[in-house]
Design an enzyme around this catalytic site. Structure first.
Site, PDB file in Angstrom:
ATOM      1  N   ASP A   1       0.843  -1.199   0.000  1.00 18.57           N
ATOM      2  CA  ASP A   1       0.000   0.000   0.000  1.00 18.57           C
ATOM      3  C   ASP A   1       0.884   1.257   0.000  1.00 18.57           C
ATOM      4  O   ASP A   1       1.903   1.307   0.708  1.00 18.57           O
ATOM      5  CB  ASP A   1      -0.875  -0.042   1.268  1.00 18.57           C
ATOM      6  CG  ASP A   1      -2.032   0.940   1.212  1.00 18.57           C
ATOM      7  OD1 ASP A   1      -2.499   1.270   0.103  1.00 18.57           O
ATOM      8  OD2 ASP A   1      -2.486   1.372   2.296  1.00 18.57           O
TER       9      ASP A   1
ATOM     10  N   ASP B   1       2.506   4.975  -5.462  1.00 14.38           N
ATOM     11  CA  ASP B   1       1.779   6.220  -5.199  1.00 14.38           C
ATOM     12  C   ASP B   1       2.657   7.425  -5.507  1.00 14.38           C
ATOM     13  O   ASP B   1       3.397   7.916  -4.657  1.00 14.38           O
ATOM     14  CB  ASP B   1       1.300   6.257  -3.741  1.00 14.38           C
ATOM     15  CG  ASP B   1       0.496   7.522  -3.471  1.00 14.38           C
ATOM     16  OD1 ASP B   1       0.297   8.329  -4.404  1.00 14.38           O
ATOM     17  OD2 ASP B   1       0.076   7.706  -2.307  1.00 14.38           O
TER      18      ASP B   1
ATOM     19  N   GLU C   1      -2.530   5.978  -8.050  1.00 12.78           N
ATOM     20  CA  GLU C   1      -3.508   6.968  -7.585  1.00 12.78           C
ATOM     21  C   GLU C   1      -3.375   8.255  -8.378  1.00 12.78           C
ATOM     22  O   GLU C   1      -2.273   8.690  -8.707  1.00 12.78           O
ATOM     23  CB  GLU C   1      -3.283   7.249  -6.094  1.00 12.78           C
ATOM     24  CG  GLU C   1      -4.226   8.294  -5.509  1.00 12.78           C
ATOM     25  CD  GLU C   1      -4.179   8.334  -3.976  1.00 12.78           C
ATOM     26  OE1 GLU C   1      -4.210   7.259  -3.347  1.00 12.78           O
ATOM     27  OE2 GLU C   1      -4.110   9.438  -3.425  1.00 12.78           O
TER      28      GLU C   1
ATOM     29  N   HIS D   1      -8.238  10.123   4.548  1.00 11.56           N
ATOM     30  CA  HIS D   1      -7.436   9.133   5.272  1.00 11.56           C
ATOM     31  C   HIS D   1      -7.592   9.422   6.751  1.00 11.56           C
ATOM     32  O   HIS D   1      -7.157  10.466   7.234  1.00 11.56           O
ATOM     33  CB  HIS D   1      -5.961   9.259   4.890  1.00 11.56           C
ATOM     34  CG  HIS D   1      -5.588   8.498   3.662  1.00 11.56           C
ATOM     35  ND1 HIS D   1      -4.865   9.052   2.628  1.00 11.56           N
ATOM     36  CD2 HIS D   1      -5.828   7.208   3.295  1.00 11.56           C
ATOM     37  CE1 HIS D   1      -4.669   8.131   1.695  1.00 11.56           C
ATOM     38  NE2 HIS D   1      -5.242   7.010   2.079  1.00 11.56           N
TER      39      HIS D   1
ATOM     40  N   GLY E   1      -9.383   5.491   2.256  1.00 13.75           N
ATOM     41  CA  GLY E   1     -10.068   6.238   3.315  1.00 13.75           C
ATOM     42  C   GLY E   1     -11.418   5.652   3.680  1.00 13.75           C
ATOM     43  O   GLY E   1     -12.392   6.373   3.864  1.00 13.75           O
TER      44      GLY E   1
ATOM     45  N   SER F   1     -12.410   4.177   6.471  1.00 17.13           N
ATOM     46  CA  SER F   1     -12.832   4.351   7.869  1.00 17.13           C
ATOM     47  C   SER F   1     -13.847   5.475   8.029  1.00 17.13           C
ATOM     48  O   SER F   1     -13.601   6.606   7.613  1.00 17.13           O
ATOM     49  CB  SER F   1     -11.631   4.667   8.761  1.00 17.13           C
ATOM     50  OG  SER F   1     -10.769   3.568   8.813  1.00 17.13           O
TER      51      SER F   1
ATOM     52  N   ASN G   1      -7.953   1.330   7.338  1.00 16.79           N
ATOM     53  CA  ASN G   1      -6.832   1.285   8.272  1.00 16.79           C
ATOM     54  C   ASN G   1      -7.231   1.832   9.647  1.00 16.79           C
ATOM     55  O   ASN G   1      -7.322   1.102  10.635  1.00 16.79           O
ATOM     56  CB  ASN G   1      -5.647   2.084   7.695  1.00 16.79           C
ATOM     57  CG  ASN G   1      -4.411   2.046   8.577  1.00 16.79           C
ATOM     58  OD1 ASN G   1      -4.379   1.336   9.581  1.00 16.79           O
ATOM     59  ND2 ASN G   1      -3.393   2.809   8.226  1.00 16.79           N
TER      60      ASN G   1
END
Ligand code: 13P
Length: 288
Positions: free
Chosen positions: A89, A111, A141, A187, A216, A218, A239
């Site tokens: 990641d 990324d 991304e 995030h 993102g 969460s 995460n």
């Protein structure tokens, strides 16, 4: 003809089936176990995602060995890499991608979204060449997420929403297997009310033929997740919320008079993380 990787196959199946694969950030034995158990209980595929920033917890070779050991212990070695994938990641460095690819990861995320468009294309394409030669999938991304509360991903984030036309060019020029888009998720936990630009997502999905990724996860409300998945999101990363749950469980145990043994803390954090992961796995199957 473009070679199909296990990563793209997993995500394309999700897109066709109108669900999303969960990519859970994992950086310890407990987080690996939590992700595997949550996915196994629900009977769904899963991605275990080791962030470059967690290399000081686990190097890629150790992560591969750990996952192989866990799968062997449950007699499910053949789940790798189509039902259980190991994903790198947010790699900012090409060398991290190389390390993960050589270690045996099934996919990597390069990324370079903080760079200018052409530089992002260039760096991503370099990783695609290396990865695809080994049958490893690549995510990249375009755009950037803001940092929410308790974010551990990035200290500062300036939100730049993904431009649909650029996304089309980016995917064509890089050959990536999946594209992470910025449509308003953050995030970390949201500081205010989440506001996703679903019209933008729809437009990106119309122009881009690879599965789309939502970072993102969460704190993103269930109805927004369901809509995003319907519009083409095939992988969602989680995460912060699992980490907070693990830390909470440890903290409340530490507040008791009798000090715990280290081994107990691992088990407590594992089951707290597993509960959060189970919740998200359910939310990522809105049709069920
Ligand atoms: P959250 O921490 O908001 O769940 O985001 C995780 C993520 O996108 C990892 O790449």
């Amino acid at each position: 003809m473009k070679q199909q990787t296990a990563f793209s196959q997993m995500l394309q199946e999700a897109r066709l089936g109108s669900y999303a694969v969960a990519a859970f950030s994992a950086y310890s034995l407990e987080s690996f176990q939590a992700a595997l158990t949550a996915a196994d209980n629900a009977g769904v595929p899963v991605l275990i995602a080791l962030g470059e920033r967690y290399f000081s917890n686990l190097r890629p070779r150790v992560a591969v060995g750990m996952l192989q050991g866990l799968l062997a212990a449950s007699g499910t070695e053949d789940a790798y890499p189509l039902r259980v994938g190991l994903h790198l990641d947010h790699a900012l460095q090409f060398e991290s991608c190389r390390e993960a690819i050589e270690a045996g990861f099934s996919s990597v995320m390069m990324d370079a979204s903080g760079e200018a468009f052409e530089e992002n294309v260039l760096r991503t394409r370099q990783v695609v060449e290396l990865a695809h030669a080994r049958g490893v999938g690549v995510e990249a991304e375009l755009g950037g997420l803001a940092a929410g509360a308790a974010s551990h991903e990035f200290e500062q984030g300036d939100e730049v929403l993904t431009d649909p036309k650029q996304a089309e060019v980016f995917v064509r020029e890089t050959g990536v297997d999946a594209l992470a888009v910025s449509i308003g998720t953050v995030h970390g936990m949201y500081k205010g009310v989440p506001n996703l630009d679903l019209a933008r997502l729809e437009e990106i999905a119309r122009r881009v033929d690879v599965p789309l990724v939502l970072h993102g996860g969460s704190g993103t409300p269930p109805e927004l997740l369901a809509k995003a998945i319907r519009l083409g999101i095939a992988k969602v990363n989680v995460n912060t919320e699992a980490s907070l749950a693990g830390v909470d469980a440890i903290q409340s145990r530490l507040s008791q008079a009798k000090a715990p043994h280290m081994s107990e803390l691992g088990i407590l954090s594992r089951s707290a993380m597993e509960a959060v992961m189970q919740k998200y796995i359910r939310l990522f199957q809105p049709g069920r």
